[in-house]
Design a protein around this motif. Structure first.
Motif, short mmCIF file in Angstrom:
data_model
loop_
_atom_site.label_atom_id
_atom_site.label_comp_id
_atom_site.label_asym_id
_atom_site.label_seq_id
_atom_site.Cartn_x
_atom_site.Cartn_y
_atom_site.Cartn_z
N PRO A 85 0.79 -1.24 0.00
CA PRO A 85 0.00 0.00 0.00
C PRO A 85 0.83 1.30 0.00
CG PRO A 85 -0.27 -1.23 2.07
CD PRO A 85 0.50 -2.10 1.15
N SER A 86 2.13 1.23 0.27
CA SER A 86 2.96 2.44 0.20
C SER A 86 4.41 1.99 0.04
CB SER A 86 2.83 3.27 1.49
OG SER A 86 3.35 2.53 2.59
N GLY A 87 5.26 2.93 -0.31
CA GLY A 87 6.69 2.62 -0.38
C GLY A 87 7.22 2.20 0.98
N LEU A 88 6.74 2.90 2.03
CA LEU A 88 7.22 2.57 3.37
C LEU A 88 6.83 1.14 3.75
CD1 LEU A 88 8.56 3.27 6.04
CD2 LEU A 88 6.41 4.35 6.77
N SER A 89 5.59 0.74 3.44
CA SER A 89 5.20 -0.64 3.79
C SER A 89 6.00 -1.66 2.99
CB SER A 89 3.69 -0.84 3.62
OG SER A 89 3.33 -0.74 2.26
N ILE A 111 19.43 5.61 4.66
CA ILE A 111 18.13 5.16 4.16
C ILE A 111 17.04 6.17 4.51
CG2 ILE A 111 18.68 2.70 4.19
CD1 ILE A 111 16.84 2.63 6.79
N TYR A 112 15.90 5.96 3.87
CA TYR A 112 14.69 6.75 4.08
C TYR A 112 14.35 6.78 5.59
CZ TYR A 112 9.67 7.79 3.45
OH TYR A 112 8.42 8.33 3.49
N GLY A 113 14.13 7.99 6.13
CA GLY A 113 13.98 8.18 7.57
C GLY A 113 12.97 7.28 8.25
N PHE A 154 19.92 -1.40 2.24
CA PHE A 154 20.51 -0.11 1.87
C PHE A 154 19.69 0.58 0.80
CE2 PHE A 154 22.62 -1.47 -2.11
CZ PHE A 154 22.60 -2.85 -1.96
N GLU A 155 19.98 1.85 0.62
CA GLU A 155 19.32 2.66 -0.40
C GLU A 155 20.44 3.34 -1.17
OE1 GLU A 155 16.43 5.36 1.29
OE2 GLU A 155 16.82 6.81 -0.30
N SER A 156 20.34 3.34 -2.51
CA SER A 156 21.46 3.90 -3.27
C SER A 156 20.96 4.60 -4.52
CB SER A 156 22.42 2.76 -3.66
OG SER A 156 23.54 3.26 -4.34
N VAL A 183 17.58 -3.77 -1.37
CA VAL A 183 17.89 -2.37 -1.72
C VAL A 183 16.60 -1.61 -1.97
CG1 VAL A 183 18.15 -2.81 -4.22
CG2 VAL A 183 19.31 -0.86 -3.18
N ASP A 184 16.56 -0.38 -1.47
CA ASP A 184 15.51 0.57 -1.81
C ASP A 184 15.98 1.28 -3.09
OD1 ASP A 184 13.87 2.81 -2.07
OD2 ASP A 184 13.64 3.10 0.09
N ASN A 185 15.35 0.92 -4.22
CA ASN A 185 15.83 1.33 -5.55
C ASN A 185 15.02 2.51 -6.11
OD1 ASN A 185 17.47 1.05 -7.85
ND2 ASN A 185 16.10 -0.43 -8.81
N HIS A 205 10.57 -0.57 -4.20
CA HIS A 205 10.31 0.75 -4.79
C HIS A 205 9.19 1.48 -4.06
CE1 HIS A 205 12.80 0.68 -8.36
NE2 HIS A 205 12.53 -0.60 -8.43
N ALA A 206 9.38 2.80 -3.89
CA ALA A 206 8.25 3.67 -3.63
C ALA A 206 7.75 4.07 -5.02
CB ALA A 206 8.67 4.88 -2.81
N VAL A 207 6.74 3.36 -5.51
CA VAL A 207 6.14 3.63 -6.82
C VAL A 207 5.53 5.03 -6.83
CG1 VAL A 207 4.31 2.83 -8.40
CG2 VAL A 207 5.77 1.17 -7.22
N THR A 208 5.17 5.47 -5.61
CA THR A 208 4.71 6.83 -5.34
C THR A 208 5.54 7.89 -6.08
OG1 THR A 208 4.26 5.98 -3.12
CG2 THR A 208 4.23 8.37 -3.38
N LYS A 209 6.82 7.64 -6.27
CA LYS A 209 7.73 8.68 -6.78
C LYS A 209 7.71 8.69 -8.31
CE LYS A 209 8.40 9.41 -2.50
NZ LYS A 209 9.43 8.82 -1.67
N TYR A 210 8.80 8.28 -8.98
CA TYR A 210 8.87 8.45 -10.43
C TYR A 210 7.92 7.55 -11.21
CZ TYR A 210 12.91 11.51 -10.30
OH TYR A 210 13.74 12.56 -10.10
N LEU A 217 -0.70 9.20 -6.20
CA LEU A 217 -0.93 7.87 -5.63
C LEU A 217 0.17 7.53 -4.63
CD1 LEU A 217 1.23 5.60 -6.98
CD2 LEU A 217 -0.14 6.10 -8.98
N LEU A 218 -0.13 6.56 -3.76
CA LEU A 218 0.86 5.97 -2.86
C LEU A 218 0.87 4.48 -3.13
CD1 LEU A 218 -0.23 8.22 -0.08
CD2 LEU A 218 2.15 7.53 -0.06
N LEU A 219 2.07 3.93 -3.41
CA LEU A 219 2.16 2.52 -3.76
C LEU A 219 3.61 2.07 -3.60
CD1 LEU A 219 0.48 0.15 -5.04
CD2 LEU A 219 1.29 0.94 -7.27
N SER A 338 7.72 13.84 -0.55
CA SER A 338 7.66 13.02 -1.75
C SER A 338 8.44 13.73 -2.87
CB SER A 338 6.22 12.71 -2.17
OG SER A 338 6.21 11.50 -2.93
N TRP A 339 8.50 13.10 -4.04
CA TRP A 339 9.23 13.64 -5.19
C TRP A 339 8.95 12.76 -6.39
CZ3 TRP A 339 12.89 9.77 -6.31
CH2 TRP A 339 13.32 8.97 -5.24
N GLY A 340 9.50 13.13 -7.53
CA GLY A 340 9.34 12.31 -8.72
C GLY A 340 8.08 12.64 -9.51
#
Ligand code: PLP
Length: 410
Positions: A85-89, A111-113, A154-156, A183-185, A205-210, A217-219, A338-340
């Motif tokens: 349901p979200s990038g965080l989940s 990484i993401y806070g 990790f996130e890179s 990895v958080d890509n 992925h936080a599909v929410t972004k790009y 949306l949040l995904l 958010s961004w993207g």
């Protein structure tokens, strides 16, 4: 097929026969079965871990989920993907799936806070200990492994400080120590980095972004190699995690234009970076595509390109109220999380660190370069830096315009 062509054809293979270009949006909970025997057979298959064939209930995903997830799996080069349901989940579930009480996880300091907060809070209360590592530590990370280390996350590049992690090296260390690498890509999207092809086990992925790309949306998604699928399948099923098919449908739509948007985001980011680097208040720009960026060599080795999110550090003397005066008056750059998306954003950022102090002592800001005309964005930034200088001068009247060229190294 080349990546831009795959973005167009993926998720459209299962044609319902009505001739429409796009797959239909299917919502649904109940799936009707022809007979009790068929219902039982599907339940048996599912309990045995066999997800092939038609689904028995909506939580297993409608054809809309399947179309989007098939595209993500193909783009990432994985075995299977899940929508969350979200990038965080997606981040927290990808950690939770592989650990139990008494385990230890290694997590990059960049990484993401909220993922960091999950490790230090909920995960710690479940008896799983987290150690943070410097994302630039390379092979020195090996000394942090313990006999109970189960996972490396990790996130890179890090989405506030933009350090590039050595993904093949971290994946290799994890494998050698019997741990899973995740990895958080999000920054790169599957178009610019395919971590599973570099040996990483799981990509999030936080599909929410790009991929979503339109701030509507949040995904999240998790894509795994074959060996890592079973714990994810079990955990996602047990928690009953489900993402809206409407959001998956929008995300599939977002994939169609992802390459074109990313190219424009990057070109605009580079134009803004050229301008920012000429401003005396700017200490440095954080963007791995810059040849003098500390992460440039690894970025060039592993990534197929850069997106449009970058940071910059201001020199000492540019305080929070002057920065607020700059950000508050922006006409085109929005101030928000958010961004993207298609719209540009500018926010002050405050990285929190555990392994080492934040790498940049000055004030950090972050830009998500949108799809506006770059010259309009520069005009907005010019006025913003004017407000920054005016606020600095008002705070310290001995300075003229707040310009301090230190060491001539602008
Ligand atoms: C935004 C973000 C997330 C979380 O995504 P949400 O959909 O907002 O929950 C996770 N990781 C990174 C790198 C992000 O930028």
């Amino acid at each position: 097929m080349k990546p831009s062509t795959r973005l167009i054809v993926l998720g459209r293979e299962a044609r319902p026969g009505d001739g429409f270009v796009n797959p239909p949006l299917v919502r649904g909970s109940t799936v009707l079965h022809e007979s009790v025997e068929e219902l039982r057979a599907r339940q048996r298959r599912r309990r045995a871990g066999d997800d092939s064939g038609p689904v028995g209930y909506g939580i297993e995903g409608t054809p809309t989920h399947q179309a989007f997830l098939a595209a993500m799996t193909a783009l990432e080069g994985g075995h299977r993907s899940w929508a969350l349901p979200s990038g965080l989940s997606a981040c927290t579930t990808a950690i939770l799936a592989f650990v139990r009480q008494g385990d230890h996880v290694l997590v990059s300091d960049a990484i993401y806070g909220p993922t960091r907060d999950f490790c230090l809070g909920r995960l710690a209360r479940c008896g799983v200990e987290t150690s943070f590592f410097d994302p630039c530590a390379g092979a020195r990370v090996e000394s942090l492994f313990r006999t109970n280390t189960r996972l490396v996350f990790f996130e890179s590049p890090g989405s506030l400080t933009f350090e590039v992690a050595d993904a093949p090296l971290l994946a290799g260390l994890a494998r050698r120590h019997g741990a899973v690498s995740v990895v958080d890509n999000t920054w790169a999207t599957p178009l610019l980095l395919t971590p599973l092809r570099l040996g990483v086990d799981v990509s999030v992925h936080a599909v929410t972004k790009y991929i979503g790309g339109h701030a509507d949306l949040l995904l999240g998604t998790i894509t795994a190699n074959e060996a890592s699928c079973a714990p994810l399948r079990e955990t996602i099923g047990a928690l009953g995690l489900y993402a809206s098919p409407d959001d998956c449908w929008l995300a599939l739509r977002g994939l169609r234009t992802l390459e074109a948007r990313l190219a424009r985001h990057r070109a605009t980011a580079e134009r803004l970076i050229d301008w920012l680097r000429a401003q005396p208040e700017v200490e440095r720009v954080l963007y791995p595509a810059l040849p003098d960026d500390p992460g440039h060599a690894i970025w060039r080795r592993d990534f197929a390109g850069a997106s449009g999110l970058f940071g910059f550090a201001l020199r000492a003397g540019n305080g929070p109220s002057a920065i607020a005066a700059m950000v508050d008056g922006m006409r085109l750059f929005g101030c928000g999380f958010s961004w993207g998306g298609f719209e540009s954003l500018l926010i002050p950022s405050h990285p929190v660190r555990s392994a080492a102090p934040p790498p940049y002592p000055g004030r950090l800001l972050r830009i998500s370069a949108g799809l506006e005309d770059p010259e309009d964005l520069i005009a907005d930034l010019e006025e913003g830096f004017g407000r920054l200088r005016a606020a600095n001068a008002a705070a310290d009247p001995t300075r003229s315009g707040g310009i301090e060229a230190e060491g001539g190294s602008i």
